[in-house]
Design a protein around this motif. Structure first.
Motif, PDB file in Angstrom:
ATOM      1  N   SER A 304       7.318  44.064   4.191  1.00 51.96           N
ATOM      2  CA  SER A 304       7.368  43.270   5.393  1.00 51.96           C
ATOM      3  C   SER A 304       6.602  42.221   5.341  1.00 51.96           C
ATOM      4  CB  SER A 304       7.041  44.028   6.577  1.00 51.96           C
ATOM      5  OG  SER A 304       7.720  45.207   6.842  1.00 51.96           O
ATOM      6  N   GLU A 305       5.460  42.040   4.856  1.00 54.05           N
ATOM      7  CA  GLU A 305       4.516  40.845   4.445  1.00 54.05           C
ATOM      8  C   GLU A 305       4.916  39.886   3.552  1.00 54.05           C
ATOM      9  OE1 GLU A 305       0.162  41.635   3.531  1.00 54.05           O
ATOM     10  OE2 GLU A 305      -0.330  39.504   3.938  1.00 54.05           O
ATOM     11  N   MET A 306       5.628  40.518   2.609  1.00 55.91           N
ATOM     12  CA  MET A 306       6.151  39.564   1.501  1.00 55.91           C
ATOM     13  C   MET A 306       7.164  38.558   2.238  1.00 55.91           C
ATOM     14  SD  MET A 306       6.565  41.344  -2.005  1.00 55.91           S
ATOM     15  CE  MET A 306       7.461  42.741  -1.683  1.00 55.91           C
ATOM     16  N   ALA A 307       8.149  39.147   2.937  1.00 56.78           N
ATOM     17  CA  ALA A 307       9.197  38.388   3.860  1.00 56.78           C
ATOM     18  C   ALA A 307       8.286  37.544   4.840  1.00 56.78           C
ATOM     19  CB  ALA A 307      10.063  39.353   4.522  1.00 56.78           C
ATOM     20  N   GLY A 308       7.564  38.144   5.679  1.00 59.28           N
ATOM     21  CA  GLY A 308       6.762  37.358   6.397  1.00 59.28           C
ATOM     22  C   GLY A 308       6.105  36.183   5.840  1.00 59.28           C
ATOM     23  N   GLN A 329      17.354  21.478  12.669  1.00 58.71           N
ATOM     24  CA  GLN A 329      15.829  21.584  12.874  1.00 58.71           C
ATOM     25  C   GLN A 329      15.425  22.603  13.969  1.00 58.71           C
ATOM     26  OE1 GLN A 329      13.223  20.861  10.822  1.00 58.71           O
ATOM     27  NE2 GLN A 329      11.355  21.019  12.330  1.00 58.71           N
ATOM     28  N   ILE A 330      16.137  22.523  15.079  1.00 59.28           N
ATOM     29  CA  ILE A 330      16.044  23.386  16.087  1.00 59.28           C
ATOM     30  C   ILE A 330      16.333  24.629  15.951  1.00 59.28           C
ATOM     31  CG2 ILE A 330      16.694  24.055  18.594  1.00 59.28           C
ATOM     32  CD1 ILE A 330      16.756  20.694  18.972  1.00 59.28           C
ATOM     33  N   VAL A 331      17.767  24.897  15.246  1.00 55.49           N
ATOM     34  CA  VAL A 331      18.263  26.194  15.050  1.00 55.49           C
ATOM     35  C   VAL A 331      17.236  26.819  14.048  1.00 55.49           C
ATOM     36  CG1 VAL A 331      20.192  27.381  14.081  1.00 55.49           C
ATOM     37  CG2 VAL A 331      20.514  25.601  15.906  1.00 55.49           C
ATOM     38  N   LEU A 332      16.810  26.043  12.842  1.00 53.95           N
ATOM     39  CA  LEU A 332      16.124  26.538  11.803  1.00 53.95           C
ATOM     40  C   LEU A 332      14.787  27.326  12.099  1.00 53.95           C
ATOM     41  CD1 LEU A 332      16.910  24.038   8.943  1.00 53.95           C
ATOM     42  CD2 LEU A 332      17.382  26.556   8.807  1.00 53.95           C
ATOM     43  N   VAL A 333      14.069  26.306  12.919  1.00 53.41           N
ATOM     44  CA  VAL A 333      12.724  26.823  13.450  1.00 53.41           C
ATOM     45  C   VAL A 333      12.822  27.997  14.316  1.00 53.41           C
ATOM     46  CG1 VAL A 333      11.014  26.290  14.931  1.00 53.41           C
ATOM     47  CG2 VAL A 333      11.695  24.414  13.532  1.00 53.41           C
ATOM     48  N   ALA A 334      13.915  27.891  15.252  1.00 53.56           N
ATOM     49  CA  ALA A 334      14.153  29.318  15.909  1.00 53.56           C
ATOM     50  C   ALA A 334      14.455  30.637  15.224  1.00 53.56           C
ATOM     51  CB  ALA A 334      15.236  29.141  17.050  1.00 53.56           C
ATOM     52  N   SER A 335      15.414  30.393  14.261  1.00 55.07           N
ATOM     53  CA  SER A 335      15.512  31.443  13.324  1.00 55.07           C
ATOM     54  C   SER A 335      14.515  31.910  12.712  1.00 55.07           C
ATOM     55  CB  SER A 335      16.813  31.124  12.583  1.00 55.07           C
ATOM     56  OG  SER A 335      17.240  32.235  11.537  1.00 55.07           O
ATOM     57  N   LEU A 336      13.658  30.914  12.188  1.00 52.91           N
ATOM     58  CA  LEU A 336      12.602  31.515  11.184  1.00 52.91           C
ATOM     59  C   LEU A 336      11.289  32.102  12.206  1.00 52.91           C
ATOM     60  CD1 LEU A 336      12.094  28.273   9.010  1.00 52.91           C
ATOM     61  CD2 LEU A 336      12.626  30.479   8.217  1.00 52.91           C
ATOM     62  N   LEU A 337      11.319  31.703  13.628  1.00 49.91           N
ATOM     63  CA  LEU A 337      10.506  32.332  14.353  1.00 49.91           C
ATOM     64  C   LEU A 337      10.846  33.791  14.598  1.00 49.91           C
ATOM     65  CD1 LEU A 337       9.340  29.605  17.120  1.00 49.91           C
ATOM     66  CD2 LEU A 337       7.881  30.796  15.589  1.00 49.91           C
ATOM     67  N   ILE A 338      12.163  34.058  14.736  1.00 50.27           N
ATOM     68  CA  ILE A 338      12.638  35.334  15.035  1.00 50.27           C
ATOM     69  C   ILE A 338      12.583  36.052  13.825  1.00 50.27           C
ATOM     70  CG2 ILE A 338      14.921  36.799  15.546  1.00 50.27           C
ATOM     71  CD1 ILE A 338      15.678  34.280  17.210  1.00 50.27           C
ATOM     72  N   GLY A 339      12.727  35.482  12.574  1.00 50.90           N
ATOM     73  CA  GLY A 339      12.696  36.151  11.139  1.00 50.90           C
ATOM     74  C   GLY A 339      11.097  36.693  11.164  1.00 50.90           C
ATOM     75  N   VAL A 340      10.171  35.866  11.392  1.00 50.14           N
ATOM     76  CA  VAL A 340       8.729  36.231  11.254  1.00 50.14           C
ATOM     77  C   VAL A 340       8.399  37.369  12.091  1.00 50.14           C
ATOM     78  CG1 VAL A 340       6.431  35.336  11.641  1.00 50.14           C
ATOM     79  CG2 VAL A 340       7.997  34.011  10.501  1.00 50.14           C
ATOM     80  N   SER A 341       9.075  37.103  13.452  1.00 50.06           N
ATOM     81  CA  SER A 341       8.626  38.380  14.505  1.00 50.06           C
ATOM     82  C   SER A 341       9.113  39.514  13.900  1.00 50.06           C
ATOM     83  CB  SER A 341       9.312  38.034  15.621  1.00 50.06           C
ATOM     84  OG  SER A 341       9.117  38.979  16.619  1.00 50.06           O
ATOM     85  N   PHE A 342      10.652  39.795  13.440  1.00 52.52           N
ATOM     86  CA  PHE A 342      11.001  40.960  13.022  1.00 52.52           C
ATOM     87  C   PHE A 342      10.648  41.519  11.768  1.00 52.52           C
ATOM     88  CE2 PHE A 342      14.281  40.452  16.199  1.00 52.52           C
ATOM     89  CZ  PHE A 342      14.719  41.827  16.416  1.00 52.52           C
ATOM     90  N   ALA A 343      10.053  40.553  10.886  1.00 54.59           N
ATOM     91  CA  ALA A 343       9.671  40.778   9.445  1.00 54.59           C
ATOM     92  C   ALA A 343       8.151  41.454   9.512  1.00 54.59           C
ATOM     93  CB  ALA A 343       9.737  39.807   8.508  1.00 54.59           C
ATOM     94  N   TYR A 344       7.343  40.646  10.215  1.00 55.57           N
ATOM     95  CA  TYR A 344       5.786  40.656  10.209  1.00 55.57           C
ATOM     96  C   TYR A 344       5.245  40.117  11.342  1.00 55.57           C
ATOM     97  CZ  TYR A 344       1.500  42.036   7.955  1.00 55.57           C
ATOM     98  OH  TYR A 344       0.288  42.928   7.483  1.00 55.57           O
ATOM     99  N   PHE A 345       5.118  40.431  12.415  1.00 61.66           N
ATOM    100  CA  PHE A 345       4.820  39.853  13.656  1.00 61.66           C
ATOM    101  C   PHE A 345       3.180  39.643  13.820  1.00 61.66           C
ATOM    102  CE2 PHE A 345       4.857  44.068  15.634  1.00 61.66           C
ATOM    103  CZ  PHE A 345       3.587  44.321  16.152  1.00 61.66           C
ATOM    104  N   LEU A 346       2.520  40.108  12.810  1.00 59.96           N
ATOM    105  CA  LEU A 346       1.077  39.644  12.975  1.00 59.96           C
ATOM    106  C   LEU A 346       0.950  38.090  12.411  1.00 59.96           C
ATOM    107  CD1 LEU A 346      -2.068  40.440  12.577  1.00 59.96           C
ATOM    108  CD2 LEU A 346      -1.590  40.268  10.154  1.00 59.96           C
ATOM    109  N   PHE A 347       1.819  37.724  11.902  1.00 62.54           N
ATOM    110  CA  PHE A 347       1.985  36.121  11.598  1.00 62.54           C
ATOM    111  C   PHE A 347       2.622  35.427  12.565  1.00 62.54           C
ATOM    112  CE2 PHE A 347       2.509  36.799   6.695  1.00 62.54           C
ATOM    113  CZ  PHE A 347       1.147  37.326   6.720  1.00 62.54           C
ATOM    114  N   LEU A 348       3.003  36.120  13.943  1.00 64.90           N
ATOM    115  CA  LEU A 348       3.839  35.496  14.839  1.00 64.90           C
ATOM    116  C   LEU A 348       3.033  34.647  15.800  1.00 64.90           C
ATOM    117  CD1 LEU A 348       6.527  35.015  16.207  1.00 64.90           C
ATOM    118  CD2 LEU A 348       5.987  36.960  17.765  1.00 64.90           C
ATOM    119  N   PRO A 349       1.998  35.003  16.117  1.00 64.15           N
ATOM    120  CA  PRO A 349       0.993  34.112  17.217  1.00 64.15           C
ATOM    121  C   PRO A 349       0.909  32.563  16.227  1.00 64.15           C
ATOM    122  CG  PRO A 349       0.032  36.112  16.979  1.00 64.15           C
ATOM    123  CD  PRO A 349       1.117  36.235  15.921  1.00 64.15           C
ATOM    124  N   PHE A 350       0.559  32.579  14.914  1.00 62.49           N
ATOM    125  CA  PHE A 350       0.271  31.505  14.397  1.00 62.49           C
ATOM    126  C   PHE A 350       1.544  30.779  14.248  1.00 62.49           C
ATOM    127  CE2 PHE A 350       0.767  29.115  10.360  1.00 62.49           C
ATOM    128  CZ  PHE A 350       0.095  28.134  10.703  1.00 62.49           C
TER     129      PHE A 350
END
Lengths: 663, 203
Positions: A304-308, A329-350
């Motif tokens: 999970s952390e590797m993906a995050g 850019q808008i779609v990519l940023v949104a998708s990456l944020l969702i990806g970070v959240s689903f993969a490893y949400f410790l990184f989500l606040p940052f």
């Protein structure tokens, strides 16, 4: 060749050149009957191709097809590498989001349904956006080749120890911790119940311990989808094949981490890293990826952390230097944020703060697309909130409580933290007076990513626990993502020298090589007595606990399924001494392969391998257990140890399996 | 100058937080009430090394032990049993040797009936004691077990062999001023005050 979906007058990126049509002006899709027919044919192909591939047992081609298909519809990025990397980042977020409804649709994770749906979505997306597939195959420069070579070399170094080995030995290489076993329970149970675990809480999950059904499951969900496509994954009851596939996927996720980090570093540095000068720096970062902290995420079993890490690297790159197409850019940023959240949400606040920095900085441009921005923001907020909310609601422990937990992790060398900070800060600080948006954003992100780690570090130093807290090192990892991705800026330090010796390419190259060499030695840990998990130890297979894999395969061969007894694998190490790593990890991995983790966790928590265990302690444990045990032994001391306990407590229901003399 | 309401609220919140932190760190004291849930949350909550030392002080002195010093206790957790281990060694090891003393407290939750029954089949002979808690027993190794309600607890005192350099058992000629008695009755006598205190607190 696939003809244009709209008209022959379209430009290379698929924009209409003004052909007459009776469709409304906002319609970008097919306009002619021929184009409609082509879309129809592609929709049919979206289901026929998976049927054929699965019949031929080459289902692994389908995810590659989906990936390349997605890249072919993206128009941001100049090179093929850019498109492929961006497509990967986009796909992770989209798949995690689509996984929510798919989890509620029975059978949606089956290979045909999932890939058919994905290919259909691609055809529809291409048709609606009026884009035909296109890939800039010839647009690769020296830095791009450097990124590819760096990724291949790190991948080769990481993969080398696993080559030509069976499951037991492959497991042994990663059995220096227990995290991978628990990740397996999530991924394997997703395959069984057919979706995210928190949406199937009523289903029986004997392999899931309390709280793990709410762990962020994006990576496990993707692993499950991929495993279902592989011929080895056809029999879902075959836990060994399923685990072996996960080891392969884990290595793949590490390669994703490498390519994402190198690409992001190259993207952020932009024109600074051009030509041959780029190679030493890409080499130094590649060296760090293998010889430094990132390899420990593979060896310690942190998919999970590797993906995050990989997704966060892409997000940081796009926040610092956005793509030119605002909608993408808008779609990519949104998708990456969702990806970070689903993969490893410790990184989500940052990640959220980084996205906010971009929103504020580029607000004028973004507000020209209010509808897209608003809709995407809502989808993104909802999607990114799922994992943290589910985890907070269902987890038995509070977030703050978990943040301070100890755990098995390779400690981050504090000197490396300082080295990366200095490398990443040097350029942006030197160029602060130039008012560059790129380097000022970089500076802000470095500061924002450093603050949580620094805050927790100070708190832990004051309380005297600076070396115990697991998530402190994870926050250092988050800081590394930002500093490594920004590290190309260090070349700004060379700017005066570059100007002076610009006519002498050798001198420039020598300076760049010296600087990147210093960088490499500052941030990697090549000495032999470095923390377990560094790349050198991994490459030379000094991390492996061979007895663990051997014990697991022997135990699972004899007792493949749960049968009412918990299996204690006391093979390849003595019961009465400390240093029982082999049997400890073998017991853990046997329990998850038997799909019996929930009932078994006590035995390996009680029997921490670094503690010696007296007979009285073992007797206390066995006699108070509501479940009967079986213990596998292959040395005389351990056999006598358990036999004495059994004779002292005749009511103890303990089966001793004597494997002495068996290979 | 009068402080604004905002400052007052912040100050009150800060003070509350400080007192909450302070309350959370109050060391467990012998004699203070303890619920079985608190013991389940942390098996080492019952005693700090110092408070355990206070409970043992009289008995150790009567048994001729020198002054001891303890390390922070360590725990081991499973779903069915929890353990807290206290280790003590002589304060002046050059004069009194390296004889150590270990106190194991096992919180067997509600899973201790089988062990209690096993204890009754081989009780320690000649162990004078009144019942501790609702039910108690000392087995032939000197381990003391008791039950309070549904909760089973065991106290075991262990006196490991005196070692030099971590693994070599000392010869008789190497002994300094003190070698601990290690008969089961001696160990049970040491466990008794701990078990009594704990049982009273759990009631």
């Amino acid at each position: 060749m696939i003809p244009d979906l709209k008209s022959s007058a379209a430009d290379p990126v698929g924009r209409d050149a003004g052909a007459p049509s009776d469709r409304p002006s906002w319609w970008r899709g097919p306009r002619t009957p021929r184009a409609f027919l082509i879309v129809l044919a592609l929709l049919v192909a979206a289901w026929v191709v998976p049927v054929v591939c699965l019949a031929l047992r080459i289902g692994w081609i389908l995810p590659l097809l989906i990936w390349i298909g997605t890249a072919s519809l993206i128009r941001s990025g100049r090179t093929l590498l850019d498109r492929l990397v961006l497509a990967l980042g986009l796909l992770v977020g989209v798949v995690c989001t689509v996984g929510l409804p798919l989890s509620l649709w029975s059978g949606a994770l089956e290979p045909l349904q999932s890939t058919g749906l994905a290919l259909t979505s691609l055809v529809v997306a291409g048709a609606v956006a009026g884009r035909r597939p296109a890939l800039p195959v010839r647009e690769l420069g020296v830095p791009e080749y450097g990124v590819i070579a760096g990724t291949l070399v790190t991948a080769a170094l990481a993969v080398r120890p696993f080559l030509g080995r069976g499951f037991g030995d492959r497991l042994s290489i990663l059995a220096i911790g227990g995290a991978l076993a628990r990740h397996f329970t999530i991924y394997d149970t997703i395959r069984t119940v057919g979706g995210y675990l928190f949406l199937h809480r009523g289903a029986p999950m004997p392999n899931i311990d309390a709280g793990y059904d709410s762990y962020p499951q994006g990576v496990h969900f993707i692993y499950a989808l991929l495993a279902n496509l592989m011929p080895q994954g056809a029999d879902r009851a075959n836990a060994v094949a399923s685990f072996d596939l996960m080891i392969t996927f884990d290595i793949g996720t590490y390669v994703f981490l490498c390519v994402a980090t190198l690409w992001a570093m190259r993207w952020v540095a932009g024109p600074l890293l051009r030509g041959w000068v780029s190679l030493p720096f890409i080499g130094a970062v590649s060296g760090y990826l293998f010889f430094g902290d990132p390899i420990t995420l593979l060896t310690r079993g942190f998919p999970s952390e590797m993906a995050g890490w990989g997704l966060l690297a892409l997000l940081v790159a796009l926040v610092i230097r956005p793509v030119h197409r605002v909608r993408e850019q808008i779609v990519l940023v949104a998708s990456l944020l969702i990806g970070v959240s689903f993969a490893y949400f410790l990184f989500l606040p940052f990640a959220g703060l980084a996205a906010l920095v971009w929103l504020i900085r580029d607000r004028r441009t973004l507000l020209r697309r209010p509808i897209l921005l608003g809709v995407t923001a809502v989808v993104c907020l909802v999607g990114a909130a799922v994992s943290p909310v589910v985890n907070t609601v269902y987890s038995p422990q509070g977030v703050g409580e978990r943040l301070l937990l100890p755990g098995g992790i390779t400690k981050v060398d504090r000197a490396v933290v300082v080295a990366w900070l200095l490398i990443a800060l040097a350029g942006p600080i030197l160029r602060f007076h130039k008012r560059s948006r790129i380097w000022r954003t970089t500076l802000v992100l470095i500061v924002v990513s450093t603050l949580p780690a620094a805050g927790l570090f100070v708190d832990q130093v004051l309380s005297g626990h600076a070396n115990q807290t697991y998530y402190l090192d994870k926050l250092f990892h988050e800081m590394f993502v930002v500093t490594v991705v920004s590290s190309g800026s260090v070349i700004l330090v060379l700017a005066p020298m570059l100007a002076a010796v610009a006519q002498h390419r050798i001198a420039v190259l020598a300076g760049a090589t010296a600087l990147s060499g210093a960088m490499f030695f500052a941030v990697t840990n090549l000495q032999y007595d470095g923390p377990v998990g560094t790349g050198r130890r991994h490459f030379q297979q000094k991390n492996a606990v061979w007895g663990a894999g051997q014990g697991t395969t022997e135990a699972i061969r004899l007792f493949p399924r749960p049968d009412g007894r918990i299996t204690w694998v006391q093979l390849n190490s003595r019961a009465d001494l400390g240093g029982r790593d082999a049997s400890h990890w073998a017991t853990l991995y046997t329990s998850v392969l038997q799909h019996n983790y929930r009932a078994s966790w006590s035995v390996f928590y009680w029997g921490y391998p670094w503690l010696s265990t007296s007979e009285a302690e073992t007797a206390e444990f066995l006699m108070t257990s509501p479940e009967p045990y079986r213990v596998l032994v292959n040395d005389t001391v351990s056999l006598e140890y358990f036999s004495r306990i059994k004779s002292r407590y005749p009511t103890l229901d303990l089966q001793i399996v004597d494997l002495r003399g068996r290979k | 100058m009068r402080a604004s309401w905002g400052y007052r609220i912040v100050a009150a919140a800060g003070l509350s937080l400080l007192s909450a932190c302070a309350a959370a760190q109050v060391p467990a004291k012998p004699g203070s009430p303890l619920t079985s849930q608190e013991l389940r949350d942390d098996p080492c909550r019952a005693y700090t090394a110092k408070s355990m030392q206070r409970v043992l002080a009289g008995t150790l002195k009567r048994a001729g032990w020198p002054q001891v010093t303890g390390n922070p206790p360590t725990s081991r957790i499973a779903a069915n049993v929890q353990r807290c281990l206290y280790q003590f060694s002589p304060k002046d090891s050059r004069r009194d040797g390296d004889q150590s003393l270990r106190v194991y407290i096992y919180n067997e939750l509600d899973n201790g009936a089988k062990l209690m029954a096993a204890c009754r089949t081989r009780p320690l002979r000649g162990a004078p004691m009144s019942t501790i808690g609702d039910e108690s027993c000392i087995d032939d190794s000197g381990e003391l077990r008791f039950r309070v309600g549904d909760s089973y607890v065991a106290v075991l005192i262990d006196v490991p062999p005196r070692l030099q350099s971590g693994n070599r058992v000392l010869n008789a000629s190497d002994t300094s001023t003190f070698t601990a008695p290690s008969r089961p009755t001696d160990l049970a006598a040491l466990a008794l005050p701990v078990a009594r205190d704990l049982a009273e607190r759990l009631h």
